[in-house]
Design a protein around this motif. Sequence first.
Motif, short mmCIF file in Angstrom:
data_model
loop_
_atom_site.label_atom_id
_atom_site.label_comp_id
_atom_site.label_asym_id
_atom_site.label_seq_id
_atom_site.Cartn_x
_atom_site.Cartn_y
_atom_site.Cartn_z
N ALA A 74 -1.09 122.63 -44.44
CA ALA A 74 -2.06 123.23 -43.52
C ALA A 74 -2.55 124.58 -44.07
N HIS A 75 -1.61 125.34 -44.57
CA HIS A 75 -1.97 126.65 -45.12
C HIS A 75 -2.89 126.49 -46.33
N SER A 93 3.34 122.31 -42.84
CA SER A 93 2.67 123.60 -42.64
C SER A 93 2.18 124.21 -43.95
N THR A 94 2.85 123.88 -45.03
CA THR A 94 2.37 124.38 -46.33
C THR A 94 1.01 123.76 -46.63
N VAL A 125 0.92 130.37 -38.65
CA VAL A 125 0.38 129.15 -39.27
C VAL A 125 1.53 128.22 -39.66
N LYS A 126 2.60 128.82 -40.15
CA LYS A 126 3.75 128.02 -40.59
C LYS A 126 4.50 127.41 -39.41
N LEU A 175 -5.84 134.80 -44.99
CA LEU A 175 -5.38 133.44 -45.21
C LEU A 175 -5.55 132.99 -46.65
N VAL A 202 -1.63 117.91 -41.28
CA VAL A 202 -1.78 119.30 -40.85
C VAL A 202 -0.68 119.64 -39.85
N LYS A 203 -0.39 118.69 -38.98
CA LYS A 203 0.63 118.91 -37.95
C LYS A 203 2.04 118.96 -38.54
N LEU A 255 -4.92 124.02 -46.92
CA LEU A 255 -6.23 123.61 -46.42
C LEU A 255 -6.99 124.83 -45.89
N LEU A 256 -6.28 125.69 -45.19
CA LEU A 256 -6.91 126.92 -44.69
C LEU A 256 -7.42 127.76 -45.84
N ALA A 281 -2.36 126.35 -36.23
CA ALA A 281 -2.93 126.16 -37.57
C ALA A 281 -4.17 125.27 -37.49
N SER A 286 1.87 124.40 -35.48
CA SER A 286 0.87 123.55 -36.14
C SER A 286 -0.40 123.40 -35.31
N LEU A 334 -8.01 126.14 -38.44
CA LEU A 334 -8.80 125.29 -39.33
C LEU A 334 -10.12 124.93 -38.68
#
Lengths: 236, 236
Positions: free
Chosen positions: A131-132, A128-129, B124-125, B95, A124-125, A134-135, B131, B128, B135
């Motif tokens: 993370a997005h 970023s894609t 979000v991008k 999102l 996630v850290k 997952l969101l 983000a 982190s 989440l």
Amino acid sequence: MKHQEVPVPFCDKCAFETGAIFRHLGHEEADIINFEKEFRQFRRGELLYNEGSRISGFYCIHKGIIKVFKTGLDGKEQIIRFAKPGDIIAYRSVLSNEVACTSARVIEDSQVCFIPAEILISLVKSNSTFAHELLKLACHELGEANSFITDIAQKTVRERLAEILLLLVEDFGLDEQDYLQISLTREELANIVGTATESVIRLLSEFKSDRLVELNGRKIKILNKKGLEKISNVFN
Amino acid sequence: MKHQEVPVPFCDKCAFETGAIFRHLGHEEADIINFEKEFRQFRRGELLYNEGSRISGFYCIHKGIIKVFKTGLDGKEQIIRFAKPGDIIAYRSVLSNEVACTSARVIEDSQVCFIPAEILISLVKSNSTFAHELLKLACHELGEANSFITDIAQKTVRERLAEILLLLVEDFGLDEQDYLQISLTREELANIVGTATESVIRLLSEFKSDRLVELNGRKIKILNKKGLEKISNVFN
DNA sequence: CGGTACGTTGAGTCATATCAACCATAGTGG
DNA sequence: CCACTATGGTTGATATGACTCAACGTACCG
């Protein structure tokens, strides 16, 4: 009974085939998961994790079906959702750093990968894609939960049962003979719909009399999808 | 009636005071939001957005209370949650890039900031930590939704009403005289609990007879929290 | 003063839960 | 091989929580 030796799936191949969220990872990242994961097999009835416990990782389903449920009053289950190949479970607890708010039990013999929590957090850290995505996943589930709340609050048991049957058709499909590709006890069906086992039995046999379904033990054959849609009031 | 001139809040100050998610942003990032946002005022009854519409941004509540709800059969509302200062709404649709799955209407005169969707996506991008916090937020809401599903499916209306009263106490607190700090119509209460208006009225007056609450129109005074807890079965 | 929205109460109905009995099936162990 | 047990499925009888419908009260507002 001993588990048969089964080859451990490669994450990027599996993700590609099942559409798992890891398809949004680069090869190196997928390799990390592949290296860190633990492949496990479970038989119907086995418990993956229990509500209230702290969880050190999450699961990605390679094969089989898992039910995710909460235990309510007098131990009655409420099934929240099913996980099938490509789905991940327990990610909620990992990401929010809360104890598990649900339990997970095997419905159909399963092969799953257990992935340590740190891996998910670090992805996630770093990506970023991912993370997005997952969101998106969490937000989508949230939308479904909201719909389900409204349904349970406003629809009759009869309507909900018809709707659940259709949802199961969506999620698991029908075989060549139009039998639902997931096998549930009447009690499990009741625990999705949020009703008593006896009510499910009675309503199913009504549906049978109305030539909407055919019943052979746990196998349910869908005869009239339109009819079920009409009962379920999906278009309101 | 004309809106009074009110100073537009600064995002980082507001986030600090209300605990909004933007407290996880750096100063420059908060400045971007501050620059791009649009400050708006709404009166009770006004609609922020409607289920099914595509949304070009999301809202952060500075002041007031908003109800977030779905419209079910025959237009009956199901209230999903309330948003109060520091909360954000409509972020789910932004999102997941889906149309709004809920509507939002003002319960108590409100001041909110509207922030364009692109800003959220780009944060979000680029950030982190942010983000991850988003989440957490989504996952936490998901956990609450799951509990609510189980409650509606398994508890009686009486239990649920007691529980909702306690939840409202948690979320909005009591004033010096133990009056609940949110004012809802009986119908709105019914639309949280998932029942008919008349049922809420009857149960509230039972609670009154049992000296659990006192009623003055829409103002509800909590006399016996323990008693309500007992009825609500929260500890099972 | 009429209109509109909200609140309250009563009566009747119905869907659904509960309780109880019984059957079918399969696995277990002596 | 046969009781024995456990689990799941079915059906009937009964009880009741909650909804619906209808009437009426109340309060505020233009």
